[in-house]
Scaffold this motif. Structure first.
Motif, short mmCIF file in Angstrom:
data_model
loop_
_atom_site.label_atom_id
_atom_site.label_comp_id
_atom_site.label_asym_id
_atom_site.label_seq_id
_atom_site.Cartn_x
_atom_site.Cartn_y
_atom_site.Cartn_z
N PRO A 25 -12.63 -3.53 23.00
CA PRO A 25 -13.57 -3.24 21.90
C PRO A 25 -14.70 -4.26 21.77
O PRO A 25 -15.82 -3.89 21.42
CB PRO A 25 -12.69 -3.28 20.65
CG PRO A 25 -11.31 -3.09 21.13
CD PRO A 25 -11.24 -3.61 22.52
N HIS A 26 -14.43 -5.54 22.07
CA HIS A 26 -15.49 -6.51 21.82
C HIS A 26 -16.65 -6.38 22.80
O HIS A 26 -17.68 -7.03 22.63
CB HIS A 26 -14.93 -7.94 21.82
CG HIS A 26 -14.56 -8.47 23.17
ND1 HIS A 26 -13.33 -8.29 23.74
CD2 HIS A 26 -15.27 -9.20 24.06
CE1 HIS A 26 -13.31 -8.86 24.92
NE2 HIS A 26 -14.45 -9.42 25.14
N LEU A 27 -16.49 -5.53 23.82
CA LEU A 27 -17.60 -5.30 24.75
C LEU A 27 -18.44 -4.08 24.35
O LEU A 27 -19.40 -3.75 25.02
CB LEU A 27 -17.06 -5.11 26.17
CG LEU A 27 -16.28 -6.31 26.73
CD1 LEU A 27 -15.69 -5.98 28.08
CD2 LEU A 27 -17.18 -7.53 26.83
N LEU A 28 -18.06 -3.41 23.25
CA LEU A 28 -18.79 -2.21 22.84
C LEU A 28 -19.83 -2.54 21.77
O LEU A 28 -19.75 -3.58 21.11
CB LEU A 28 -17.80 -1.19 22.28
CG LEU A 28 -16.64 -0.76 23.18
CD1 LEU A 28 -15.74 0.21 22.45
CD2 LEU A 28 -17.16 -0.14 24.47
N PRO A 37 -16.97 -2.72 11.62
CA PRO A 37 -16.17 -2.16 12.70
C PRO A 37 -15.31 -3.22 13.39
O PRO A 37 -14.23 -2.92 13.89
CB PRO A 37 -17.20 -1.57 13.66
CG PRO A 37 -18.49 -2.22 13.32
CD PRO A 37 -18.40 -2.61 11.87
N ASP A 38 -15.78 -4.47 13.39
CA ASP A 38 -15.04 -5.52 14.07
C ASP A 38 -13.69 -5.80 13.44
O ASP A 38 -12.72 -6.08 14.13
CB ASP A 38 -15.85 -6.83 14.06
CG ASP A 38 -16.56 -7.03 15.35
OD1 ASP A 38 -15.95 -6.76 16.39
OD2 ASP A 38 -17.75 -7.42 15.32
N LYS A 51 -17.96 0.87 18.38
CA LYS A 51 -16.74 0.37 17.73
C LYS A 51 -16.40 1.22 16.51
O LYS A 51 -15.25 1.54 16.28
CB LYS A 51 -16.96 -1.09 17.28
CG LYS A 51 -16.78 -2.09 18.41
CD LYS A 51 -16.84 -3.51 17.87
CE LYS A 51 -18.14 -4.15 18.26
NZ LYS A 51 -18.19 -5.59 18.09
N LEU A 67 -10.38 -3.05 13.99
CA LEU A 67 -9.74 -2.67 15.26
C LEU A 67 -8.63 -3.68 15.56
O LEU A 67 -8.84 -4.88 15.48
CB LEU A 67 -10.77 -2.64 16.38
CG LEU A 67 -11.93 -1.67 16.16
CD1 LEU A 67 -12.87 -1.67 17.35
CD2 LEU A 67 -11.42 -0.26 15.91
#
Ligand SMILES: Nc1ncnc2c1ncn2[C@@H]1O[C@H](COP(=O)(O)OP(=O)(O)OP(=O)(O)O)[C@@H](O)[C@H]1O
Ligand SMILES: [Mg+2]
Lengths: 270, 279
Positions: free
Chosen positions: B142-145, B94-95, B150, B98
């Protein structure tokens, strides 16, 4: 811990300044820098400082927050101050061995010091009140006309926003690699500078490898989502100047006039 | 149209270096994916699943044979964007899929590329985020999810392009059981809404939800049929080193002991039902 890092020191808020079109804020910042170089006397600086103070007040960013951002640059300010104060020839007012302070040196040092501080505060307000992503959007649109003469404006903006998106991801990756190396006995803390620099190599190599892997994955994902460059692309957020933006532009033009007028009418310090 | 994707004698070879022999990752595969169906593809690591998937929307182009998405040949440059809009794709990590540092901007990325009107993009983004239950995160970074969140954003990003078919390449491989279940129920929901689903997975429990399972082995199709048909081939599966869902394997053993377990008992629910009613 690495997840908490805030980027570009954005100060979240809903003030009038925060809500201005990023293009207006970028123009304002550029104009302010130009104005600081147009101004050639202390009254001019007083006027600029007053204008900046009003801007800060309206933006509702706490002063302490702004000053904290100045800290890392303090050294540069002190350095240029000392350089100016000791290096410029003229009427000597104080001397110790080869060190001497002249009237001209003192004036220039103070003058340049004020200019530098105002410049840094002024430009840091741009990143304090504008989200990085709106900033890249704004830059893309401001540079828009250059696209016609072949400048890859869309690509530049896309690169900046992807960089913003992936900084946290790469930080996390670094963290992971460091932990993996530490678990195998790597030591990043002891030894002299050279030894420590050398110990970073086992981090950098895998980091590069994973950066390339991420880039490959991302390129594929972007293609799968029909990305084909800036041509024919629309945007969800339309940028449109509103009343406030026009008002801000008027004020900016007026202020530019004021600084030019002051330069013409008032005697120069230097 | 009956089949949304038609694969005819597809061959795909990776060749990076002149000296080395090319790696044949897909070897003469012919398949049709029916419009509105839910197909699962299973196979060991390196059996060619991802390569096959990337051939389905023109991310990779066939070395031999042809792939049609609706009426378009994926090799036809004039229609490549129609192909990719029709057959969307969700990847494993997922990373790395995005694009934007704000959730809603990321979901808007696909529609923006399609040149859709800003107002409609807004509507599609809000709808897609609501579909994956991420509406209240639309302004987040997104990087906080979490990984599952994500992945839901990545799905929303594809859904917002209004594809007719979505290919999922191991979308749950990097998630915990809870995240996995969330993604699977979203996939089920999308299928119910009429989207054709192709799901590549390692998990048999996920595959039994499909109405067709394709087993890939060594670049070829080993088995192809309904879950009941495929799991009845226990010997073939074992030879290919693939596990069978626990329920199917138990049913199989019961059958060997002479108990008449129906062929469609492959999920735990169905097995429990059967055992409770057995006299
Ligand atoms: N970019 C590439 N370059 C060269 N060879 C590749 C590349 N990608 C995959 N392969 C090779 O092609 C074959 C099939 O790979 P593929 O990724 O399609 O398998 P997969 O079934 O998706 O495996 P996994 O379950 O690990 O995802 C493998 O032998 C692999 O080594
Ligand atoms: Mg794969």
């Amino acid at each position: 811990m690495i997840r908490d890092i805030t980027l570009g020191q954005y100060y979240a808020g809903e003030s009038l300044i925060h809500r201005l079109d990023p293009r207006v804020k970028i123009i304002a910042t550029l104009l302010f820098i130009v104005e600081l170089f147009i101004v050639n006397n202390f009254i001019g600086f007083a006027v600029c400082a007053a204008a900046l103070a009003v801007y800060v007040k309206v933006s509702k960013v706490p002063l302490s927050f702004i000053l904290r951002g100045l800290k890392p640059i303090l050294l540069i300010i002190i350095f240029t101050f000392c350089l100016n104060i000791f290096m410029i020839d003229g009427r000597i007012i104080w001397q110790l061995g080869f060190l001497k302070i002249t009237v001209e040196g003192l004036l220039t040092a103070v003058f340049m010091g004020i200019r530098l501080v105002l410049l840094i505060i002024g430009s840091s307000l741009l990143t304090l009140t504008t989200k990085p992503i709106s900033l890249t959007d704004g830059i893309e649109r401001l540079l828009g006309p250059l696209a016609r003469i072949g400048v890859p404006t869309h690509e530049i903006a896309m690169m900046m926003s992807i960089a913003l998106r992936f900084i946290p991801t790469l930080l996390e990756e670094t963290d992971k690699i460091m932990k993996a190396q530490q678990a195998r006995g790597a030591d990043f803390e002891s030894g002299n500078l050279l030894a420590r620099a050398k110990s970073l190599i086992p981090i950098l190599v895998p980091l590069f490898v994973s950066a390339f892997r991420i880039a490959q994955d991302l390129a594929m994902a972007m293609e799968a989502r029909c990305y084909r460059g800036g041509k024919g692309r629309t945007r969800m957020h339309e940028m449109r100047f509103r009343g406030n933006d026009y008002a801000a532009l008027m004020i900016l033009v007026l202020f530019l006039g004021v600084t030019i007028f002051m330069r013409m009418q008032l005697p120069s310090v230097l | 149209m009956k089949n949304i994707i038609r694969i005819e004698n597809l061959i795909f070879e990776y060749s990076h270096l002149e000296e080395e022999p090319a790696i044949r990752a897909v070897d003469n595969v012919s398949l049709n994916i029916e419009t509105g169906s839910f197909t699962a593809i299973i196979g060991k690591n390196g059996s060619g699943k991802s390569t096959l998937a990337k051939n389905l929307n023109g991310l990779l182009l066939p070395s031999g044979g042809t792939v049609y998405v609706k009426q378009w040949d994926t090799r036809d440059d004039a229609h490549i964007w129609d192909v990719r809009q029709t057959a969307g794709m969700v990847f494993q990590n997922p990373d790395n899929q995005l694009v934007s540092s704000i959730v809603e901007d990321d979901v808007a990325f696909g529609p923006e590329n399609l040149g859709i009107e800003p107002k409609e993009i807004r509507e599609r983004v809000d709808k897609a985020l609501a579909d994956v239950n991420m509406g209240k995160y639309k302004k987040k970074a997104p990087h906080l999810l979490s990984g599952g969140q994500k992945q839901r954003i990545a799905i929303a990003g594809v859904v917002a392009m209004k594809p007719e078919c979505i290919i999922f390449d191991e979308p749950t491989a990097m998630l915990d059981p809870k995240g996995r279940e969330e993604i699977m129920s979203i996939i089920d929901e999308l299928h119910r809404e009429g989207i054709t689903v192709v799901l590549i997975t390692h998990f048999m429990e996920e595959a039994v939800r499909a109405d067709r399972i394709i087993i890939m082995d060594d670049a070829k199709v080993l088995l192809d049929g309904t879950p009941e048909e495929v799991f009845a081939q226990e010997e073939t599966l074992r030879e290919a080193n693939l596990e069978i869902p626990m329920a199917a394997s138990l049913a199989h053993k019961l059958r060997k002991r002479g108990i008449k377990v129906p062929e469609d008992v492959i999920t735990v629910e169905r097995l429990v039902e059967f055992v409770c009613q057995y006299k």
